[in-house]
Design a protein around this motif. Structure first.
Motif, PDB file in Angstrom:
ATOM      1  N   GLN A 110       0.840  -1.185   0.000  1.00  0.00           N
ATOM      2  CA  GLN A 110       0.000   0.000   0.000  1.00  0.00           C
ATOM      3  C   GLN A 110       0.880   1.241   0.000  1.00  0.00           C
ATOM      4  OE1 GLN A 110      -3.531  -0.199   2.023  1.00  0.00           O
ATOM      5  NE2 GLN A 110      -3.776   1.996   2.352  1.00  0.00           N
ATOM      6  N   LEU A 111       0.489   2.200  -0.828  1.00  0.00           N
ATOM      7  CA  LEU A 111       1.243   3.442  -0.895  1.00  0.00           C
ATOM      8  C   LEU A 111       0.977   4.264   0.359  1.00  0.00           C
ATOM      9  CD1 LEU A 111       3.062   5.093  -2.862  1.00  0.00           C
ATOM     10  CD2 LEU A 111       0.975   6.270  -3.561  1.00  0.00           C
TER      11      LEU A 111
ATOM     12  N   THR B 284       6.784   2.454  -5.695  1.00  0.00           N
ATOM     13  CA  THR B 284       7.438   3.572  -6.368  1.00  0.00           C
ATOM     14  C   THR B 284       6.365   4.522  -6.868  1.00  0.00           C
ATOM     15  OG1 THR B 284       7.481   2.317  -8.418  1.00  0.00           O
ATOM     16  CG2 THR B 284       9.458   2.232  -7.053  1.00  0.00           C
ATOM     17  N   VAL B 285       6.665   5.784  -6.777  1.00  0.00           N
ATOM     18  CA  VAL B 285       5.641   6.800  -7.011  1.00  0.00           C
ATOM     19  C   VAL B 285       5.540   7.198  -8.472  1.00  0.00           C
ATOM     20  CG1 VAL B 285       7.116   8.824  -6.680  1.00  0.00           C
ATOM     21  CG2 VAL B 285       4.693   8.882  -5.918  1.00  0.00           C
ATOM     22  N   ASP B 286       6.399   6.626  -9.329  1.00  0.00           N
ATOM     23  CA  ASP B 286       6.470   7.153 -10.689  1.00  0.00           C
ATOM     24  C   ASP B 286       5.271   6.794 -11.554  1.00  0.00           C
ATOM     25  OD1 ASP B 286       9.067   4.788 -11.797  1.00  0.00           O
ATOM     26  OD2 ASP B 286       7.078   4.494 -10.905  1.00  0.00           O
ATOM     27  N   SER B 287       4.330   5.985 -11.068  1.00  0.00           N
ATOM     28  CA  SER B 287       3.110   5.740 -11.834  1.00  0.00           C
ATOM     29  C   SER B 287       1.889   6.412 -11.197  1.00  0.00           C
ATOM     30  CB  SER B 287       2.860   4.231 -11.967  1.00  0.00           C
ATOM     31  OG  SER B 287       2.728   3.639 -10.694  1.00  0.00           O
ATOM     32  N   TYR B 288       2.139   7.302 -10.248  1.00  0.00           N
ATOM     33  CA  TYR B 288       1.057   7.979  -9.538  1.00  0.00           C
ATOM     34  C   TYR B 288       1.114   9.477  -9.782  1.00  0.00           C
ATOM     35  CZ  TYR B 288       0.372   3.699  -6.816  1.00  0.00           C
ATOM     36  OH  TYR B 288       0.125   2.410  -6.423  1.00  0.00           O
ATOM     37  N   SER B 289      -0.048  10.053 -10.080  1.00  0.00           N
ATOM     38  CA  SER B 289      -0.120  11.504 -10.039  1.00  0.00           C
ATOM     39  C   SER B 289      -0.355  11.920  -8.585  1.00  0.00           C
ATOM     40  CB  SER B 289      -1.226  12.045 -10.947  1.00  0.00           C
ATOM     41  OG  SER B 289      -2.490  11.578 -10.528  1.00  0.00           O
ATOM     42  N   ILE B 290       0.117  13.095  -8.253  1.00  0.00           N
ATOM     43  CA  ILE B 290       0.056  13.593  -6.881  1.00  0.00           C
ATOM     44  C   ILE B 290      -0.680  14.922  -6.851  1.00  0.00           C
ATOM     45  CG2 ILE B 290       1.377  14.320  -4.854  1.00  0.00           C
ATOM     46  CD1 ILE B 290       1.784  11.385  -5.447  1.00  0.00           C
TER      47      ILE B 290
ATOM     48  N   SER C 235       2.147  11.871 -13.255  1.00  0.00           N
ATOM     49  CA  SER C 235       3.205  10.933 -12.864  1.00  0.00           C
ATOM     50  C   SER C 235       4.507  11.208 -13.611  1.00  0.00           C
ATOM     51  CB  SER C 235       2.748   9.496 -13.101  1.00  0.00           C
ATOM     52  OG  SER C 235       2.425   9.295 -14.463  1.00  0.00           O
ATOM     53  N   SER C 236       4.396  11.686 -14.851  1.00  0.00           N
ATOM     54  CA  SER C 236       5.589  12.014 -15.633  1.00  0.00           C
ATOM     55  C   SER C 236       6.217  13.329 -15.202  1.00  0.00           C
ATOM     56  CB  SER C 236       5.228  12.097 -17.113  1.00  0.00           C
ATOM     57  OG  SER C 236       4.339  13.188 -17.323  1.00  0.00           O
ATOM     58  N   GLY C 237       5.413  14.160 -14.537  1.00  0.00           N
ATOM     59  CA  GLY C 237       5.882  15.490 -14.161  1.00  0.00           C
ATOM     60  C   GLY C 237       5.669  16.532 -15.237  1.00  0.00           C
TER      61      GLY C 237
ATOM     62  N   ALA D  29      13.061   9.804  -8.243  1.00  0.00           N
ATOM     63  CA  ALA D  29      14.178   9.021  -7.707  1.00  0.00           C
ATOM     64  C   ALA D  29      14.156   9.021  -6.177  1.00  0.00           C
ATOM     65  CB  ALA D  29      15.500   9.578  -8.215  1.00  0.00           C
ATOM     66  N   LYS D  30      13.627  10.109  -5.599  1.00  0.00           N
ATOM     67  CA  LYS D  30      13.537  10.214  -4.142  1.00  0.00           C
ATOM     68  C   LYS D  30      12.134   9.905  -3.639  1.00  0.00           C
ATOM     69  CE  LYS D  30      17.211  13.649  -3.635  1.00  0.00           C
ATOM     70  NZ  LYS D  30      17.583  14.998  -3.149  1.00  0.00           N
ATOM     71  N   ASN D  31      11.228   9.557  -4.559  1.00  0.00           N
ATOM     72  CA  ASN D  31       9.831   9.278  -4.186  1.00  0.00           C
ATOM     73  C   ASN D  31       9.231  10.418  -3.371  1.00  0.00           C
ATOM     74  OD1 ASN D  31       9.495   6.749  -5.447  1.00  0.00           O
ATOM     75  ND2 ASN D  31      10.597   5.758  -3.782  1.00  0.00           N
TER      76      ASN D  31
END
Length: 126
Positions: A1-2, A28-34, A53-55, A75-77
């Motif tokens: 769980q994230l 890893t957070v790289d597939s999540y939008s925040i 997620s891509s920024g 890289a730092k999540n």
């Protein structure tokens, strides 16, 4: 769980700056939008800003455009919210939230988000 943990809140004078951080773990957070949201006493939760997620895509509420900047370091999540020229009306509890989405998707609608941090208090006062 994230899992998400916000930090960086505090008391600041009007016109000052703060940088909030949202550290993630579990996945890893790289597939999540925040998204960053805020809620003041007696008010509805407001979508302040979001980042895909891509920024590559961001969106801001009119009330913070030109003053707040969202960024992410996959890289730092960690996702950051740089807040400049703070006003008393920015006072609220700030939350970060995550949702799995396509690389260019970004939304400030809170009901779309599945994972939430515990919040950090930001108080702007002289």
């Amino acid at each position: 769980q994230l899992q998400l943990v916000e930090s960086g809140g505090g008391l600041v004078q009007p016109g000052g700056s703060l940088r909030l951080s949202c550290a993630t773990s579990g996945y890893t957070v790289d597939s999540y939008s925040i998204g960053w949201f805020r809620q003041a006493p007696g008010k509805e939760r407001e979508g302040v800003t979001c980042i895909s997620s891509s920024g590559y895509r961001t969106d801001y509420a009119d009330s913070v455009k030109g003053r707040f900047t969202i960024s992410r370091d996959n890289a730092k999540n960690t996702v950051y919210l740089q807040m400049n020229s703070l006003k008393p009306e920015d006072t609220a509890v700030y939350y970060c939230a995550a949702r799995k989405s396509f690389p260019t998707q970004c939304s400030r609608s809170y009901y779309l988000y599945n994972y939430w941090g515990q919040g950090t208090q930001v108080t702007v006062s002289s």
